[in-house]
Scaffold this motif. Structure first.
Motif, PDB file in Angstrom:
ATOM      1  N   THR A 190      31.378  62.960  71.237  1.00 14.43           N
ATOM      2  CA  THR A 190      30.944  62.174  70.296  1.00 14.43           C
ATOM      3  C   THR A 190      30.175  60.813  71.337  1.00 14.43           C
ATOM      4  OG1 THR A 190      33.110  61.101  70.075  1.00 14.43           O
ATOM      5  CG2 THR A 190      32.406  62.028  68.215  1.00 14.43           C
ATOM      6  N   GLY A 191      29.568  59.828  70.696  1.00 15.06           N
ATOM      7  CA  GLY A 191      29.260  58.781  71.306  1.00 15.06           C
ATOM      8  C   GLY A 191      28.522  58.878  72.620  1.00 15.06           C
ATOM      9  N   PHE A 237      36.608  68.194  74.947  1.00 15.05           N
ATOM     10  CA  PHE A 237      36.902  67.310  73.755  1.00 15.05           C
ATOM     11  C   PHE A 237      38.168  67.533  73.067  1.00 15.05           C
ATOM     12  CE2 PHE A 237      35.761  69.451  69.943  1.00 15.05           C
ATOM     13  CZ  PHE A 237      35.479  70.873  70.598  1.00 15.05           C
ATOM     14  N   ALA A 286      26.826  47.551  73.980  1.00 19.79           N
ATOM     15  CA  ALA A 286      27.812  47.767  72.998  1.00 19.79           C
ATOM     16  C   ALA A 286      27.238  48.366  71.742  1.00 19.79           C
ATOM     17  CB  ALA A 286      28.379  46.099  72.556  1.00 19.79           C
ATOM     18  N   ASN A 309      27.326  50.276  80.096  1.00 18.47           N
ATOM     19  CA  ASN A 309      26.550  50.514  78.852  1.00 18.47           C
ATOM     20  C   ASN A 309      26.651  49.393  77.850  1.00 18.47           C
ATOM     21  OD1 ASN A 309      26.201  53.024  80.228  1.00 18.47           O
ATOM     22  ND2 ASN A 309      27.796  54.154  78.870  1.00 18.47           N
ATOM     23  N   SER A 317      31.534  51.871  81.286  1.00 19.73           N
ATOM     24  CA  SER A 317      32.383  50.830  81.319  1.00 19.73           C
ATOM     25  C   SER A 317      31.446  49.805  80.266  1.00 19.73           C
ATOM     26  CB  SER A 317      32.677  50.195  82.634  1.00 19.73           C
ATOM     27  OG  SER A 317      33.442  48.948  82.556  1.00 19.73           O
ATOM     28  N   TYR A 318      32.134  48.680  80.146  1.00 21.75           N
ATOM     29  CA  TYR A 318      31.385  47.539  79.259  1.00 21.75           C
ATOM     30  C   TYR A 318      31.834  46.099  79.852  1.00 21.75           C
ATOM     31  CZ  TYR A 318      29.908  44.764  75.457  1.00 21.75           C
ATOM     32  OH  TYR A 318      29.177  43.897  74.618  1.00 21.75           O
ATOM     33  N   SER A 376      40.386  56.998  74.499  1.00 18.54           N
ATOM     34  CA  SER A 376      41.533  57.398  73.842  1.00 18.54           C
ATOM     35  C   SER A 376      42.632  56.411  73.631  1.00 18.54           C
ATOM     36  CB  SER A 376      42.146  58.635  74.835  1.00 18.54           C
ATOM     37  OG  SER A 376      43.371  59.199  74.449  1.00 18.54           O
ATOM     38  N   PHE A 419      43.764  64.846  79.413  1.00 16.90           N
ATOM     39  CA  PHE A 419      44.584  64.448  80.446  1.00 16.90           C
ATOM     40  C   PHE A 419      45.547  65.443  81.032  1.00 16.90           C
ATOM     41  CE2 PHE A 419      43.925  60.591  77.657  1.00 16.90           C
ATOM     42  CZ  PHE A 419      42.989  59.940  78.599  1.00 16.90           C
ATOM     43  N   SER A 467      34.678  51.807  69.692  1.00 17.85           N
ATOM     44  CA  SER A 467      34.267  50.173  69.840  1.00 17.85           C
ATOM     45  C   SER A 467      34.661  49.652  68.263  1.00 17.85           C
ATOM     46  CB  SER A 467      33.022  50.057  70.095  1.00 17.85           C
ATOM     47  OG  SER A 467      31.953  50.380  69.023  1.00 17.85           O
ATOM     48  N   GLY A 524      41.043  70.469  73.662  1.00 18.72           N
ATOM     49  CA  GLY A 524      42.177  69.934  74.113  1.00 18.72           C
ATOM     50  C   GLY A 524      42.396  68.595  74.818  1.00 18.72           C
ATOM     51  N   ASP A 525      43.725  68.373  75.308  1.00 20.00           N
ATOM     52  CA  ASP A 525      43.938  67.134  75.914  1.00 20.00           C
ATOM     53  C   ASP A 525      43.367  67.245  77.511  1.00 20.00           C
ATOM     54  OD1 ASP A 525      44.588  64.931  76.961  1.00 20.00           O
ATOM     55  OD2 ASP A 525      47.101  65.120  76.668  1.00 20.00           O
ATOM     56  N   GLY A 527      34.802  64.406  77.389  1.00 15.56           N
ATOM     57  CA  GLY A 527      34.628  63.524  76.431  1.00 15.56           C
ATOM     58  C   GLY A 527      33.412  63.862  75.777  1.00 15.56           C
ATOM     59  N   SER A 528      33.032  65.051  75.521  1.00 18.81           N
ATOM     60  CA  SER A 528      31.687  65.487  75.048  1.00 18.81           C
ATOM     61  C   SER A 528      31.320  65.549  73.615  1.00 18.81           C
ATOM     62  CB  SER A 528      31.500  66.724  75.686  1.00 18.81           C
ATOM     63  OG  SER A 528      32.548  67.637  75.067  1.00 18.81           O
TER      64      SER A 528
HETATM   65  P1  NAD Z   1      33.961  57.763  71.479  1.00 16.74           P
HETATM   66  O1  NAD Z   1      35.311  57.874  70.751  1.00 16.74           O
HETATM   67  O2  NAD Z   1      32.772  58.126  70.617  1.00 16.74           O
HETATM   68  O3  NAD Z   1      34.138  59.199  72.426  1.00 16.74           O
HETATM   69  C1  NAD Z   1      35.231  59.751  72.760  1.00 16.74           C
HETATM   70  C2  NAD Z   1      35.209  60.908  73.458  1.00 16.74           C
HETATM   71  O4  NAD Z   1      36.370  61.237  74.213  1.00 16.74           O
HETATM   72  C3  NAD Z   1      35.419  62.105  72.247  1.00 16.74           C
HETATM   73  O5  NAD Z   1      34.494  63.046  72.589  1.00 16.74           O
HETATM   74  C4  NAD Z   1      36.513  62.386  72.247  1.00 16.74           C
HETATM   75  O6  NAD Z   1      36.972  63.914  71.735  1.00 16.74           O
HETATM   76  C5  NAD Z   1      37.266  62.444  73.638  1.00 16.74           C
HETATM   77  N1  NAD Z   1      38.640  62.466  73.799  1.00 16.74           N
HETATM   78  C6  NAD Z   1      39.543  61.445  73.459  1.00 16.74           C
HETATM   79  N2  NAD Z   1      40.487  61.616  73.908  1.00 16.74           N
HETATM   80  C7  NAD Z   1      40.567  62.770  74.448  1.00 16.74           C
HETATM   81  C8  NAD Z   1      41.631  63.671  75.421  1.00 16.74           C
HETATM   82  N3  NAD Z   1      42.824  63.128  75.176  1.00 16.74           N
HETATM   83  N4  NAD Z   1      40.974  64.791  75.830  1.00 16.74           N
HETATM   84  C9  NAD Z   1      39.887  65.276  75.607  1.00 16.74           C
HETATM   85  N5  NAD Z   1      38.716  64.330  75.147  1.00 16.74           N
HETATM   86  C10 NAD Z   1      39.173  63.120  74.565  1.00 16.74           C
HETATM   87  O7  NAD Z   1      33.815  56.790  72.639  1.00 16.74           O
HETATM   88  P2  NAD Z   1      32.772  56.127  73.348  1.00 16.74           P
HETATM   89  O8  NAD Z   1      32.372  54.463  72.841  1.00 16.74           O
HETATM   90  O9  NAD Z   1      31.421  56.928  73.427  1.00 16.74           O
HETATM   91  O10 NAD Z   1      33.117  55.795  74.834  1.00 16.74           O
HETATM   92  C11 NAD Z   1      33.202  56.528  75.786  1.00 16.74           C
HETATM   93  C12 NAD Z   1      33.061  55.708  76.963  1.00 16.74           C
HETATM   94  O11 NAD Z   1      31.962  54.757  76.913  1.00 16.74           O
HETATM   95  C13 NAD Z   1      34.624  54.870  77.170  1.00 16.74           C
HETATM   96  O12 NAD Z   1      34.618  54.579  78.498  1.00 16.74           O
HETATM   97  C14 NAD Z   1      33.901  53.446  76.660  1.00 16.74           C
HETATM   98  O13 NAD Z   1      34.897  52.360  77.194  1.00 16.74           O
HETATM   99  C15 NAD Z   1      32.422  53.540  77.313  1.00 16.74           C
HETATM  100  N6  NAD Z   1      31.817  52.517  76.460  1.00 16.74           N
HETATM  101  C16 NAD Z   1      31.674  52.215  75.271  1.00 16.74           C
HETATM  102  C17 NAD Z   1      30.829  51.232  74.635  1.00 16.74           C
HETATM  103  C18 NAD Z   1      30.559  51.039  73.219  1.00 16.74           C
HETATM  104  O14 NAD Z   1      30.158  50.088  72.852  1.00 16.74           O
HETATM  105  N7  NAD Z   1      31.153  52.101  72.367  1.00 16.74           N
HETATM  106  C19 NAD Z   1      30.353  50.465  75.584  1.00 16.74           C
HETATM  107  C20 NAD Z   1      30.271  50.503  76.859  1.00 16.74           C
HETATM  108  C21 NAD Z   1      30.896  51.775  77.548  1.00 16.74           C
END
Ligand code: NAD
Length: 395
Positions: free
Chosen positions: A51-52, A73, A273, A271, A224-225, A141, A113, A279, A110-111, A48-49
């Protein structure tokens, strides 16, 4: 072509390649300015590399500790005349910057999962890195095709047990309204746990361990959150919260495995919000984030993904530090969000928010700015009137 933001509800359907690259560079510059993170990770797999929090973890590992990184990703590539989703451009920008700095950076799109992507990942680690010493699990996801059963599970964001009514904001239109969300049924709960729970993280760790690709002492972290009471019905006690409980269950199992592998550890970091693509899809939460940003910015404690991940690595995981766990064994980089004064201020503002006073009482402007930045818009120094080529090949 000239690329402008096209916001549809909680997504922006366009993204800007130059802007995304500038955003990634901002994060790299931040990590570099904070200085090296000593005794940091050296060979890192980030699931999941693009974004975010996952991208921020990758940037911190690479530019804080000089780590080689392999990123997994799932984004939509660019095409002739059509922009990619931002993770595509982010990944290209990160990879170019890392390689320029002499760091190994490879990507598998790719996926995550699927068995196939896991197999490709194992082969790449075996061939290029030998073993990894950190696995970051940061997937968010909406669905998962189960690799063993073939069933397609769709996650949902719903309360459990009873319907939930609260304020929410249409962040695009700036309209505050009341939303009622009906509770999830048993199948929806099970599906959300299948997508966002811990089974896939365990599958990754098992696959890596069985192939002997985890270095002695290797660590793994997932995110997590928890958040404030005002969002509990939809988050902590809702379908996503139950999935996060399952992620915590998995963390304990993974921790035992990694501890036996030369004293490593597996754990959850809770982490803050933040505005991310994940989110922004959750009802109620964007309104909370808009209030939170206002309060934390005024106190000088506001952080984005990169500040959070740099702090996690530098003050808990590496740099001669060890993680400081809460009573449930989690790291809490949501600590500044959860301080009583901040939460009391949120509680005070929340009931009085209306469409009319939204701009004055919350940082909705900051929310929108950050949201657009996720798609590469609003970055200083980028000429958005200039013609730009949307089709950028992966490097
Ligand atoms: P995000 O949407 O920015 O990033 C998700 C990443 O997962 C992306 O790189 C995407 O390409 C990848 N991804 C999604 N489905 C995929 C798949 N099937 N195969 C491969 N890659 C896949 O999300 P984020 O907010 O950074 O969330 C990441 C984690 O942090 C989650 O577990 C989320 O619950 C947690 N989190 C988020 C927040 C928040 O406020 N955003 C707060 C605390 C914890």
């Amino acid at each position: 072509m000239i690329i402008k933001p096209k916001v549809r509800g909680f997504v922006c359907v366009t993204s800007h390649p130059v802007g995304c690259a500038a955003h990634v560079q901002e994060w790299i510059d931040y990590v570099k300015a904070k200085g090296p993170i000593k005794a940091g990770p050296k060979k890192v797999l980030v699931i999941g590399s693009s974004t975010g929090y996952g991208l921020a973890s990758r940037i911190t590992a690479a530019f804080g500790s000089g780590a080689a990184t392999l990123g997994i990703f799932f984004d939509r590539p660019s095409e002739e005349g059509r922009p990619a989703t931002p993770g595509w451009y982010n990944t290209i920008a990160f990879t170019a910057a890392a390689r320029k700095a002499g760091l190994y950076a490879k990507n598998i799109m790719g996926d995550a999962f699927s068995d196939d992507i896991k197999r490709q990942t194992l082969e790449t680690i075996k061939a290029d890195l030998g073993q990894v010493d950190l696995v970051v699990y940061s997937l968010a996801s909406p669905r998962r095709t189960h690799p063993k059963t073939g069933a397609v599970h769709k996650s949902c964001l719903k309360p459990v047990g009873a319907s939930y009514t609260n304020k929410t904001v249409d962040t695009d239109k700036g309209i505050v309204s009341e939303v009622t969300i009906e509770p999830a049924n048993e199948a929806e709960i099970a599906d959300t746990i299948a997508v966002m729970g811990g089974e896939d993280w365990e599958m990754w760790i098992n696959a890596l361990r069985e192939a002997n690709l985890l270095a002695p002492g290797a660590q793994s972290v997932a995110y997590s959150y928890i958040g404030p009471e005002v969002t509990w019905a939809i988050y902590k006690n809702g379908t996503i919260g139950l999935a996060k409980n399952d992620l915590e269950r998995a963390a304990k199992a993974i921790n035992a495995q990694l501890a036996a592998n030369g004293g490593g550890r597996g754990f959850i970091s809770v982490n803050k919000a933040l505005v991310t693509q994940a989110s922004s899809a959750i009802p109620v939460v964007p309104l909370y984030i808009s209030i939170l940003y206002k309060i934390m910015k005024a106190r000088g404690t506001h952080e984005g993904c990169i500040e959070q991940m740099q702090r996690l690595f530098a003050t808990h995981m590496y740099n001669g530090n060890t993680p400081k766990f809460d009573e449930a064994g989690r790291v809490r980089v949501d600590d500044w969000e959860m301080v009583p004064e901040v939460q009391a201020a949120v509680r005070e503002i929340w009931p009085g928010i209306t469409t009319e006073n939204l701009a004055a009482l919350t940082d909705i402007a900051g929310y929108r700015e950050e949201f657009l930045k996720l798609f590469g818009f609003g970055l200083p120094g980028v000429n958005y009137e200039a013609d730009v080529e949307p089709h950028v090949p992966m490097i």
